[in-house]
Design a protein around this motif. Sequence first.
Motif, PDB file in Angstrom:
ATOM      1  N   ARG A 187      -0.589   0.446  -4.355  1.00 48.35           N
ATOM      2  CA  ARG A 187       0.602  -0.964  -4.623  1.00 48.35           C
ATOM      3  C   ARG A 187      -0.024  -1.263  -3.168  1.00 48.35           C
ATOM      4  O   ARG A 187      -0.554  -0.605  -2.510  1.00 48.35           O
ATOM      5  CB  ARG A 187       2.083  -0.466  -4.782  1.00 48.35           C
ATOM      6  CG  ARG A 187       1.901   0.138  -4.026  1.00 48.35           C
ATOM      7  CD  ARG A 187       3.477   1.075  -4.515  1.00 48.35           C
ATOM      8  NE  ARG A 187       3.347   2.889  -5.347  1.00 48.35           N
ATOM      9  CZ  ARG A 187       4.537   3.315  -5.483  1.00 48.35           C
ATOM     10  NH1 ARG A 187       5.749   2.962  -5.700  1.00 48.35           N
ATOM     11  NH2 ARG A 187       3.582   4.106  -6.365  1.00 48.35           N
ATOM     12  N   LYS A 188       0.965  -2.031  -2.715  1.00 50.26           N
ATOM     13  CA  LYS A 188       0.953  -2.940  -1.272  1.00 50.26           C
ATOM     14  C   LYS A 188       2.489  -3.532  -0.904  1.00 50.26           C
ATOM     15  O   LYS A 188       2.957  -3.956  -1.775  1.00 50.26           O
ATOM     16  CB  LYS A 188      -0.328  -3.683  -0.964  1.00 50.26           C
ATOM     17  CG  LYS A 188      -0.339  -5.206  -1.081  1.00 50.26           C
ATOM     18  CD  LYS A 188      -1.448  -6.016  -1.263  1.00 50.26           C
ATOM     19  CE  LYS A 188      -1.015  -7.416  -1.842  1.00 50.26           C
ATOM     20  NZ  LYS A 188      -1.863  -8.414  -0.581  1.00 50.26           N
ATOM     21  N   HIS A 230      -1.724  -0.632   2.106  1.00 48.23           N
ATOM     22  CA  HIS A 230      -1.814  -0.151   0.542  1.00 48.23           C
ATOM     23  C   HIS A 230      -1.708   0.930   0.647  1.00 48.23           C
ATOM     24  O   HIS A 230      -2.513   2.073   0.790  1.00 48.23           O
ATOM     25  CB  HIS A 230      -3.313  -0.648   0.937  1.00 48.23           C
ATOM     26  CG  HIS A 230      -3.853  -2.210   0.813  1.00 48.23           C
ATOM     27  ND1 HIS A 230      -3.694  -3.577   0.091  1.00 48.23           N
ATOM     28  CD2 HIS A 230      -3.668  -3.045   2.696  1.00 48.23           C
ATOM     29  CE1 HIS A 230      -3.859  -4.744   1.129  1.00 48.23           C
ATOM     30  NE2 HIS A 230      -3.924  -3.924   1.778  1.00 48.23           N
TER      31      HIS A 230
END
Length: 734
Positions: free
Chosen positions: A198-199, A403
């Motif tokens: 995920r970021k 990230h």
Amino acid sequence: MTSVQQRRDFLRLGVTGVTAPPIAALLQQPASALNLPNVYRGGFGRARSVIVMYCWGGMSHLDTFDMKPGAGREIRGEFDPVSTTVPGVQITEHLPMIAKQMHRLAVVRSVHHRSADHRKAAYWNLTGHAPTGEDGGVTPPVLPSRKDWPGIGAQVAVAMQQDRRYQNRKRVQRVNPEDVVEAHNKSAFDWENIRVIRKVSLSTDVLGPGHFPTGSFGRQDGYTNNGTVELIGMIGQAFASSIPLTRQTTGPQADFSQMVVGDSTAGDWGSDTHGRSGNLCLIGDGEPSAPHAGFGCHANKFVTLNLAELRKLHFDSTDKAFILTCRVGINGDPGVHASAVGQAGIWLDGKLVALSELLRRDARSQILEAVIHPQAEYLTLAMLNGDGSTFFDDIAMRDVFLHEVEGELPEPPIDKEAGEPEITAQQVTEDLAANLPRTISIPYPLADRGILNGQFGGFLGLEYDPVFVHPGTGTSFKGVSPNSGTVDLAFHGVTKRRMAERSQLLDGLNAGLPNSLASNAAFRAQASQDQALNMLLSPDVKLAFELSKEAKVTRELYGNHVAGQSTLLGRRLTDAGVPLVTVNLSVGDLNGASGDNWDTHGNNFNRLKNDLLPPWDRAASALIQDLTDSGKIDDTLVVFLTEFGRTPKINGAAGRDHFPNCYSVLFSGAGVQGGMVLGKSDTTASRPVEAACTPEDIHATIFHALGIRPDFQVRDTDDRPLVMCEGTPMPIFG
């Protein structure tokens, strides 16, 4: 006996520590025996190169090499003399390293002239010729012109133009544009083999849109939300060496002192906008004026984020590594001044992990990336002013994403303080000489109410102007130094590929110019262009300027200060065949009056012992030791110069004023008899009483060491023949 003969005899009789012939013996010598160069056979032509170490502002002779401990306190000052390696010779207690090298130095305590103006006195010392209107005090400046006498480096260059080092030019290759990859615009990561879980946007998702106050310079009073955002602060020059990055007393600090040029103008930290309420966009990328995710601000500012809180609030308390990515440049809305320049960087727990090249208004943006391993606690993003101007320097960090990743990642950068791997030293040799400028000054030009005349090519022409080169490293002198004309071998504001393309274009344009006669102006201009481009684009030539190719023990010997690093660069360039290098051992511009220069009208003793003498002592002693250890002391002449001394009587500001009546200079190497003292001043160091000598004699001594005949002539802009030097070599050679 002629007046010239009498003066030479007077010089010989003023030597302490060597045996001088009796007067009767001198009187019996035939006149021909005293004609130069034979009169001083010792040392003639012994030097292959010269390093001139210059103290801009006027070093106090009474507080260094000509102390008067028996005089009243208003004369002798606060410092005590200490013994040296030469019995009976004492110098100031604040030069302990050079005291251990005195057996390799000759001290001249009887130099004098008539000018109490910095510019005129420096012109006299740097050219060996009296300035116009030499008498009197400070007068309006005479700026550089082609009517000036050339500086010492230019004079040596023209006198040695037939030196064999320049006859066989080594063919060097330049960088091919097609072979250049602009690293700052390419990712360092193999994203195909990294899985992004995920970021999060640090601007939109973490800080949120808006403006956030930064508090005061160097204070821990900026914005914080007592959680994810630990601190938004400002970086002032006075605090730049130890900026606290959090509100926690045990939190990290960072050293920004090498990157902060000037204090910022006012302004908030902007998230998804910038500090002046405008949109956030990158002007060099041609972006339209529109909102973008990211951070913008006037430099110098930083934001520190608490990584534990970030993990908890945005990443479900993950223990995986992060990669931070962003694009940095100059913000384009509203119109930022054309001079805007700065840097952006990433720090983890106070340690620098990524730093941009210089960002300029119309240059394309750059990529910054960093690996953030699970053990990291604090992430800092900083934006730094690069030009010291009062204009708004709006720096932007666009698309700042954190990230969460899996995959093979590089190790964290090695803390240089924790240990630096030793490299194999790469020496340079004189076969590069014809590809290098024949005179070089380090680290910048000198100025006082304008750039100083006397340090350029004068009537010899543009091709004899020195190249000013900064070593690119080392703690700077406090104050302001002019950058005009200074070569920085990093590519700022133009890419390496673009510079390589320009060099090819220039070569094509020059191909049609006459190039067969060295006297042809176009040919000489082309030769200067070749030298400049080779310095930037030829790996062979650039090697001469790369201090990283010196052994670690050698770099440490000179000290981590610009004085020492400049001196080391000077030695490396003489190794490469440059016949004379000038190293300026102070801040470059006297106009500020408060920087690290030798113009100590006030607070003389504290400035000397705390700021000026320690780096001078380290650099000077390291050079002598290094040359001795390598054996190069035998054919390298080192000259320690300044423009005048300081007044014997201490003024009401605990300082000393301009004093050309008497001052000291030093020599070492190339056959100089170490451990000797030439000349003597009176009981208050107010005037020479033995072996009085002048700047002309200093130059004659340098030329003598290089094997330049005393009758060597140059021609001015009116084509008049002039004897280059009218002085007499000092009897300091063994």
